[in-house]
Design an enzyme around this catalytic site. Structure first.
Site, PDB file in Angstrom:
ATOM      1  N   CYS A 166      -1.956  -2.746   8.141  1.00 20.22           N
ATOM      2  CA  CYS A 166      -2.167  -3.745   7.015  1.00 20.22           C
ATOM      3  C   CYS A 166      -0.672  -4.223   6.927  1.00 20.22           C
ATOM      4  O   CYS A 166      -0.548  -4.916   6.268  1.00 20.22           O
ATOM      5  CB  CYS A 166      -1.878  -2.671   5.061  1.00 20.22           C
ATOM      6  SG  CYS A 166      -3.942  -2.445   4.999  1.00 20.22           S
ATOM      7  N   ASP A 171       0.143  -1.219  -0.023  1.00 17.47           N
ATOM      8  CA  ASP A 171      -0.349   0.167  -0.060  1.00 17.47           C
ATOM      9  C   ASP A 171       0.533   1.440  -0.183  1.00 17.47           C
ATOM     10  O   ASP A 171       0.673   2.430   0.801  1.00 17.47           O
ATOM     11  CB  ASP A 171      -0.825  -0.329   1.063  1.00 17.47           C
ATOM     12  CG  ASP A 171      -2.113  -0.907   1.513  1.00 17.47           C
ATOM     13  OD1 ASP A 171      -1.835  -2.123   0.078  1.00 17.47           O
ATOM     14  OD2 ASP A 171      -2.711  -0.980   2.091  1.00 17.47           O
ATOM     15  N   HIS A 217     -10.590   0.664  -2.705  1.00 18.26           N
ATOM     16  CA  HIS A 217     -11.900   0.624  -1.621  1.00 18.26           C
ATOM     17  C   HIS A 217     -12.574   1.930  -3.232  1.00 18.26           C
ATOM     18  O   HIS A 217     -12.635   2.440  -3.793  1.00 18.26           O
ATOM     19  CB  HIS A 217     -12.224   2.071  -0.696  1.00 18.26           C
ATOM     20  CG  HIS A 217     -11.270   1.443   0.248  1.00 18.26           C
ATOM     21  ND1 HIS A 217     -11.671   0.131   0.659  1.00 18.26           N
ATOM     22  CD2 HIS A 217      -9.982   1.823   1.166  1.00 18.26           C
ATOM     23  CE1 HIS A 217     -10.317   0.213   1.549  1.00 18.26           C
ATOM     24  NE2 HIS A 217     -10.115   1.127   1.961  1.00 18.26           N
ATOM     25  N   LYS A 262      -7.423  -4.799  -3.210  1.00 17.10           N
ATOM     26  CA  LYS A 262      -8.239  -5.718  -1.248  1.00 17.10           C
ATOM     27  C   LYS A 262      -8.682  -3.930  -1.253  1.00 17.10           C
ATOM     28  O   LYS A 262      -9.033  -3.280  -1.189  1.00 17.10           O
ATOM     29  CB  LYS A 262      -7.017  -5.722  -0.124  1.00 17.10           C
ATOM     30  CG  LYS A 262      -6.127  -4.406   0.179  1.00 17.10           C
ATOM     31  CD  LYS A 262      -4.881  -5.326   0.964  1.00 17.10           C
ATOM     32  CE  LYS A 262      -4.273  -4.320   1.856  1.00 17.10           C
ATOM     33  NZ  LYS A 262      -4.929  -2.780   2.003  1.00 17.10           N
ATOM     34  N   ASP A 306      -4.702  -1.224  -1.147  1.00 14.03           N
ATOM     35  CA  ASP A 306      -6.138  -0.879  -1.225  1.00 14.03           C
ATOM     36  C   ASP A 306      -6.920   0.176  -1.876  1.00 14.03           C
ATOM     37  O   ASP A 306      -6.588   1.094  -2.519  1.00 14.03           O
ATOM     38  CB  ASP A 306      -5.310   0.845   0.332  1.00 14.03           C
ATOM     39  CG  ASP A 306      -6.822   0.523   1.110  1.00 14.03           C
ATOM     40  OD1 ASP A 306      -7.232  -1.003   1.894  1.00 14.03           O
ATOM     41  OD2 ASP A 306      -6.935   1.377   2.053  1.00 14.03           O
TER      42      ASP A 306
HETATM   43  C1  VGL Z   1      -4.430   1.246   5.542  1.00 16.11           C
HETATM   44  C2  VGL Z   1      -6.318   2.215   7.121  1.00 16.11           C
HETATM   45  C3  VGL Z   1      -7.009   1.844   6.203  1.00 16.11           C
HETATM   46  C4  VGL Z   1      -3.066   0.381   5.932  1.00 16.11           C
HETATM   47  C5  VGL Z   1      -5.740   1.013   4.561  1.00 16.11           C
HETATM   48  O1  VGL Z   1      -2.858   0.631   4.183  1.00 16.11           O
HETATM   49  O2  VGL Z   1      -2.225   0.635   6.661  1.00 16.11           O
HETATM   50  N1  VGL Z   1      -4.651   1.611   6.523  1.00 16.11           N
HETATM   51  N2  VGL Z   1      -6.880   1.270   4.693  1.00 16.11           N
HETATM   52 ZN    ZN Z   2      -8.140   1.172   3.696  1.00 14.92          ZN
END
Ligand code: VGL
Ligand code: ZN
Length: 209
Positions: free
Chosen positions: A157, A14, A54, A112, A52
């Site tokens: 993550c 991420d 969404h 994800k 990430d």
């Molecule tokens: C993450 C919070 C929400 C991360 C992703 O990549 O650590 N943290 N979504």
């Molecule tokens: Zn997230």
């Protein structure tokens, strides 16, 4: 000791604009890991990234719950869910990888957090451990036995990706100088490292590699 061999993979978690200072869910010093990761990439045969990713109606966004603010808790998929600012929405610049991150040798990207009903910190499974991204089977199919985890964020993550890697039987290492924590509480990063160490995840720095 020589840690990296042909059955080793670097998992780059991420490293996306929204987690970099200036982004919607900025991680302090998140930008400082980019050059460290670019150096590391040269040492590995297998480079795999997670993203990430969404939908804008995702249940982890405070904005999708009336009268709720980031940092508050709701129930999502039967789990206690901390609410986040809107971040890493599919198709936005915030969801894109940091522009300086070298992507040229990546073997695969696993996305994800696409199911609005459940959050997904780990690159392997969603938080309810129902959805599977296929990362585990993919790593096994290319002969990976040892994984080195880096990226953002250490206390979410990165931690959950490393814990799942370990639970799936991969020899698992964290590269501690190639990650940074959100630190909603100031010790969260340190606690995450302690949690990983406690299950047998090795803690290394890029200098060790
Ligand atoms: C993450 C919070 C929400 C991360 C992703 O990549 O650590 N943290 N979504
Ligand atoms: Zn997230």
């Amino acid at each position: 000791m020589k840690w990296i061999n042909d059955s080793s993979a670097l998992l780059i978690v991420d490293v996306q604009n929204d987690f970099i200072p200036g982004g919607e869910l900025a991680v302090r010093e998140g930008d400082q890991i980019v050059s460290v990761i670019n150096e590391l990439q040269n040492k590995f045969k297998h480079l795999i990234a997670t993203q990430d990713f969404h939908p804008d109606d995702h249940g982890s966004f405070a904005a999708n719950h009336p009268n709720r603010k980031p940092g508050e808790f709701v129930e999502l998929a039967g789990l206690t869910q901390i609410l986040w600012p809107v971040h890493c929405v599919q198709g936005t610049i915030g969801a894109s990888f940091h522009p300086d991150l070298n992507q040229s040798q990546w073997k695969a990207i696993f996305q994800k957090g696409k199911n609005p009903e459940v959050d997904s910190y780990s690159g392997f499974f969603d938080n309810a451990r129902r959805g599977d991204t296929g990362l585990g089977d993919y790593l096994k199919s290319i002969g990976v036995e040892r994984v080195f985890v880096c990226g953002l964020a250490l206390d979410y993550c990165v931690k959950f990706t490393a814990l799942d890697a370990k639970s799936l039987g991969f020899e698992t290492f964290l590269i501690a100088d190639a990650t940074r924590a959100v630190n909603l509480n100031p010790d969260d990063g340190e606690l995450a490292i302690a949690e990983m160490e406690a299950v047998g995840i090795g803690i290394l720095t890029s200098k060790d590699l």
